[in-house]
Design a protein around this motif. Sequence first.
Motif: not given
Length: 867
Positions: A25-28, A132-133, A157-160
């Motif tokens: 479920g990880v979204v770019s 973003y989540k 919850f990701l950081l880019t």
Amino acid sequence: MKTHLLILFILTLASQMAFSQQDDGVVSFDLPIRNSLVFNRYNINPTFTFVREQNKYISFNNKRQWIQFDNAPEMFLGSYSGRFSENIGAGVAAFQQNYGVLTTFGGLINFAYNVKLSTDSNLTFGLNAAAYKSGVNTSNIVTNFDDPSLQNVPENFLLTVNPGINYGTEFLDFGISINNLVLYNIETSSMVEDDPKQSIKAHVMHTGFFDGRGFFKDTKFSGILMSEFRQDETIISGLATLNVPKGIWFQVGYNNLYGVSGGLGLNVTKNIALEYNIEKSIGELVEFGSSHEVTLAYRFITKKKYDYSGDEDVSGLFTKKRIKPIVQASEEELAGIRERAAARRAQAKLDREAAEKAKKETDANALAEAQAKAKQLAEEKAEREAKEKLAREEAAKKAKLLAEQQAKEETERKAQEEAEARAKALAEEKAKEEAEARAKAQQLAEQKAREEAAEKARLLAEQQAKEEAERKAKEEAEAKAMLLAEQKAKEEAEAEAKAQQLAEQKAREEAAEKARLLAEQQAKAEAERKAQEEAEARAKALAEQKAKEEAAEKARLLDEQQAKEETDNKANEELIENPKDEIGKTIASLTKDAESTNDQQNKLLEEFEKIVDIKDEDLKDLKEENDLSDQGITVQPKPFKSVTAENNKLNAIKSDLDAVIESQSQKIDSLNSLYEERYKTTKLDEVNLFYRKKIENLKLKQAEAKTLRLQLNNRLELIKEATEFEKRRRIKRAAYDNEQDRYAQDRAMLQNIKRTTKLAETPYTSDDFDFGLEQSENIQILKNVSNTESGYYLIIAVHSNINKRNEFLTKVIASGRTNVDFFYDVSSSKYYIYYDKFDSISAANRAMENKGNRPYNVKMSLVKIEN
């Protein structure tokens, strides 16, 4: 139903896989903003919050992709970004992307920093950082049973981080950025590998202006070509924008993956802008249909003109241009200006001579001191050398030589103190002479001022005497004309009296004859009348008998009809006031409430109109005061009143009025809906007919209230603009004399320099010219420059000092350039020296390229004046 929900969930997960790189479920990070070169440009490259940007923006963006499908992808974006200083751009944004039941939301920050390499060369570094989540939005899932699989869909919850760089020249920009350089999953505390949306994006952009006419004059053109290199595909795209100075822009684009796009934007005002883009899929995505994007933005216009910016003028479709009044001086005022200018020139000459004399004396003193100090240093050096030699040769004589040295130094010190005392006395004597010269010059200036005042008083007395003589002559002429008119009226009255006597005599004779004939006719008529009266009496008696019988019958029928109508009206009024059905009761209650609101609305409109009338009267008083002041008449100032309190009251009334109008509109809409609902069941009964008339009457009054509100608001805006104009008119009148004096003095000085300067025997070089303040190689824009036409000027020097300006003008004229001229910018207090002016930028650029190698053209620049 369960089968349909299962299919929908499977399709949603499949679409999520299109945006994911693995089954967790990880979204770019991938915002679908790609069709605009005006707003949210940081999504193309992080440096674009700075590159060719002038202002800051608050924008709200909504994009719906492939609207042919239900629950199609949709994005919401709000951001604040733009240019914050001469070398910094920044932005902050919040976004949400929906893919059916799946959603992604988060925030982004941007920072860009510029390094100026040369005049037309800039290197900009930028960075986008987003957090973003992503996960399932359970509020969008509707099921008839608990599905455990929904609990297993992961949330992340990701950081880019997305860095970028851009190199810009005068018209071109080259840049590169890396999307998702770093993608870190906080839930798993690990870096995300094999990201399919990780890519390198490169661009080439051109920005320039069209040399057009009419609607497309000074139109800005921007075009960009981009290539995005991913692991398994390469995306080629391009965008082009035409920005017309009238406040509208057009956009077209192409993307080999997503299709073609077109857009239109407009500035509603200088600050508020609206943009719309449509994207049509082609190729493999042609079945997905179109995508639509709408942006609403507020522009914060920066007063400072930044380097390396867009350079375009911002204007709105509904921005009003103000016409500035042109005031011309009379011959008497010009004569006074010339006299004051001559006095100032004389005073300036005296001050200049005194300053030159003081400078020469100061230079002489400094030279004498320098010579004395040099002599002393030379003597000290010789003495040190002699002392060292004697120390080496004869150690025994060291004490004796040291004593001699000390004695000599004491003698020189005393001599130096005596010289300094003499120099100080001489300086005090010279300062005293200079003070006497300045006092004498001031006395001459004061005497000149007194003479000018006496002359002005004499001319004013002569003017008043002339006006008094003209007034007396006019009064005497009017008195003579009045006497002649009275004499003529008297003669005409006597003639009329004689004519009236003759007419009365003739009338009496004719009246006697008519009386005789009338008496005979009356006697005959009297006999005929008596016979007719007897016949009419008999006919009248018969008619009265018949009329009594008919009236009795009609009265009986009318009583029966009135009794029936009263019974029916009472029943209808009872039914209208107390309806039996619930809808009728609601309509009756809401109608009374609406009528009460209408009364409140009318009261607020009356108060609004009273304040507008007061402001209109204030404007008339201000205009009358300005008009009388222009004629030299002083009026008594109006009593002070608090404009702030009046404006606060007006704003409160407007706010209350808007709220009441909105509330009344809602009540009328509710009444109309209730009426239509009741009409479906009861058709046109008495209650419906009554309330239909009530609703129509309320609608009419509401329309009249809205029209009056709009008229009062428009009238208030016109009064505000007129009041601001009159206030500026008062201010300009106060500053007018000083500005015109300066302009007349500058023109006289230029003509004097041209008349007295001869050609130089030895040609000047560029080192002989003082070009003054350093100028930018970009086009500088000046506004509201008095006594100067709009256009493009070839500026060869800029000075704030008048003496340096005159020195530069003299050398240019001595070099053979006699058409040199200058203008003065009040806002910067600078003199801009030029010798040529053009109406178009293309002609001005050609002249810049062909400026030649004249020494005064070395630092030529281009300035545009917009009045």
